[in-house]
Motif scaffolding. Structure first.
Motif, mmCIF file in Angstrom:
data_model
loop_
_atom_site.group_PDB
_atom_site.id
_atom_site.type_symbol
_atom_site.label_atom_id
_atom_site.label_comp_id
_atom_site.label_asym_id
_atom_site.label_seq_id
_atom_site.Cartn_x
_atom_site.Cartn_y
_atom_site.Cartn_z
ATOM 1 N N TYR A 1 0.834 -1.196 0.000
ATOM 2 C CA TYR A 1 0.000 0.000 0.000
ATOM 3 C C TYR A 1 0.871 1.249 0.000
ATOM 4 O O TYR A 1 1.833 1.357 0.752
ATOM 5 C CB TYR A 1 -0.911 0.005 1.235
ATOM 6 N N LEU A 2 0.533 2.196 -0.874
ATOM 7 C CA LEU A 2 1.294 3.430 -1.002
ATOM 8 C C LEU A 2 0.606 4.621 -0.337
ATOM 9 O O LEU A 2 1.258 5.450 0.295
ATOM 10 C CB LEU A 2 1.504 3.757 -2.487
ATOM 11 N N GLY A 3 -0.682 4.725 -0.506
ATOM 12 C CA GLY A 3 -1.433 5.876 -0.023
ATOM 13 C C GLY A 3 -2.597 6.112 -0.957
ATOM 14 O O GLY A 3 -2.920 5.276 -1.800
ATOM 15 N N ARG A 4 -3.211 7.247 -0.827
ATOM 16 C CA ARG A 4 -4.375 7.502 -1.668
ATOM 17 C C ARG A 4 -4.209 8.806 -2.447
ATOM 18 O O ARG A 4 -3.440 9.683 -2.063
ATOM 19 C CB ARG A 4 -5.658 7.553 -0.831
ATOM 20 N N GLN B 1 11.940 0.335 -2.449
ATOM 21 C CA GLN B 1 12.059 1.073 -1.194
ATOM 22 C C GLN B 1 11.848 2.572 -1.405
ATOM 23 O O GLN B 1 11.203 3.237 -0.578
ATOM 24 C CB GLN B 1 13.438 0.816 -0.572
ATOM 25 N N SER B 2 12.359 3.112 -2.511
ATOM 26 C CA SER B 2 12.204 4.537 -2.803
ATOM 27 C C SER B 2 10.742 4.891 -3.059
ATOM 28 O O SER B 2 10.225 5.900 -2.559
ATOM 29 C CB SER B 2 13.046 4.939 -4.014
ATOM 30 N N ILE B 3 10.064 4.066 -3.839
ATOM 31 C CA ILE B 3 8.664 4.328 -4.173
ATOM 32 C C ILE B 3 7.783 4.241 -2.934
ATOM 33 O O ILE B 3 6.972 5.139 -2.658
ATOM 34 C CB ILE B 3 8.185 3.352 -5.260
ATOM 35 N N ILE B 4 7.943 3.179 -2.158
ATOM 36 C CA ILE B 4 7.105 3.000 -0.969
ATOM 37 C C ILE B 4 7.391 4.087 0.058
ATOM 38 O O ILE B 4 6.465 4.703 0.618
ATOM 39 C CB ILE B 4 7.331 1.604 -0.359
ATOM 40 N N GLY B 5 8.673 4.361 0.318
ATOM 41 C CA GLY B 5 9.027 5.355 1.327
ATOM 42 C C GLY B 5 8.530 6.744 0.972
ATOM 43 O O GLY B 5 7.942 7.442 1.813
ATOM 44 N N PHE B 6 8.740 7.169 -0.278
ATOM 45 C CA PHE B 6 8.315 8.508 -0.689
ATOM 46 C C PHE B 6 6.802 8.642 -0.670
ATOM 47 O O PHE B 6 6.252 9.630 -0.189
ATOM 48 C CB PHE B 6 8.842 8.815 -2.085
ATOM 49 N N ALA B 7 6.107 7.628 -1.206
ATOM 50 C CA ALA B 7 4.651 7.688 -1.281
ATOM 51 C C ALA B 7 4.039 7.780 0.117
ATOM 52 O O ALA B 7 3.111 8.579 0.351
ATOM 53 C CB ALA B 7 4.115 6.464 -2.027
#
Length: 298
Positions: free
Chosen positions: A160-163, A286-292
């Motif tokens: 899950y990234l966010g909305r 890791q970059s995509i999940i952390g930033f999102a």
């Protein structure tokens, strides 16, 4: 029992990529007869077809899975071999990811730019509607995909990234012209709108859910660009649903106004990627999940 010969899959990939047996043979510096033989050996090993022989040729479902496997093996080899040989990586590592246009226009590039700066990588970003990005993951064309789908496909994880919250906006000029009597079934039926493409059901969902307006009864432009949505709204050509994250300054300056301030649509986004990642792919994930998770509403 003899296992898969990657020369067979290499032949399949060349045929699909080049669009013919002849060009595939030229690309691999072998005869057309040899490439045909490799494909026959692959299909004999599988006991089923790996290629649909039409123009242009395309892989079967099992062929797509083999191409996905081959892509993963090549990427792992390109990272591992220089390390084992104690050599610097000579060629850029090429990876492909699928995203929706709104993520690309708002948060995705800042998320992956640190990896692009620090690693020798060639990033191929393909853009589709949220409902179609996962198809590219299933076909093996990409190594990761941003999707609304919560359930991962076999061999993959979905984090899950966010909305993204979509608000319905227009210029004040447009509001004065089409919505002076308020936003309702009658006025919406007369006002031009914008959608991403024929697969985009976001606007249809909004109209049906809140106003019971069928999409096929309105003027609906299609523009496959998130940035163009904003320009069309600013120019007074149409109203549209745009991520709030993308137009915070335009809303603050009143260049765009919300048509229905108490009504909005939300999409929950997930990052689909292979399990047991390492090296570059792990860094991208890791970059995509952390930033999102730091920048998108949770």
């Amino acid at each position: 029992m003899r296992g898969l010969d990657y020369k067979w899959i290499e032949a399949l990939e060349a045929i699909v990529t080049q669009g013919s047996f002849e060009r595939a043979a030229e690309g691999l510096y072998i005869s057309q007869s040899a490439i045909s033989q490799r494909l026959k050996q692959l299909e004999k090993f599988l006991a089923q077809p790996a290629l649909i022989r039409e123009q242009p040729p395309r892989p079967t479902l099992v062929g797509k899975k083999l191409l996905s496997l081959h892509k993963r093996v090549k990427l792992l080899e390109s990272e591992l071999i220089p390390e084992l040989a104690n050599q610097e990586q000579e060629r850029a590592l090429s990876i492909s990811i699928a995203t929706n246009a709104d993520s690309l226009a708002t948060w995705l590039l800042p998320a992956i730019s640190p990896v692009m700066k620090s690693r020798k990588v060639e990033m191929n970003i393909v853009v589709y509607g949220e409902s179609r990005t996962l198809d590219k993951m299933k076909s093996g064309e990409v190594v990761g995909a941003i999707s609304q789908e919560e359930k991962p496909i076999q061999g993959c994880d979905a984090d899950y990234l966010g909305r993204i919250d979509y608000v319905c906006v227009a210029s004040q000029e447009f509001v004065d012209k089409y919505f002076s009597q308020g936003v309702n079934y009658k006025t919406l039926a007369m006002a031009p709108a914008v959608s991403f493409d024929q697969y985009d059901d976001l606007h249809k969902q909004y109209l049906h859910q809140h106003f019971n307006v069928p999409r096929d009864t309105i003027i609906n432009h299609t523009v496959a660009s998130s940035e163009a949505f904003v320009k069309l709204a600013l120019s007074g050509v149409a109203y549209c649903l745009i991520p709030r994250l993308q137009i915070e300054s335009e809303l603050a300056s009143a260049e765009l106004v919300e048509l229905t301030p108490n009504l909005f649509l939300t999409h929950r986004l997930y990052w689909h990627h292979w399990q047991l990642e390492s090296g570059l792919l792990k860094e991208v994930t890791q970059s995509i999940i952390g930033f999102a998770r730091d920048h998108l509403p949770q």
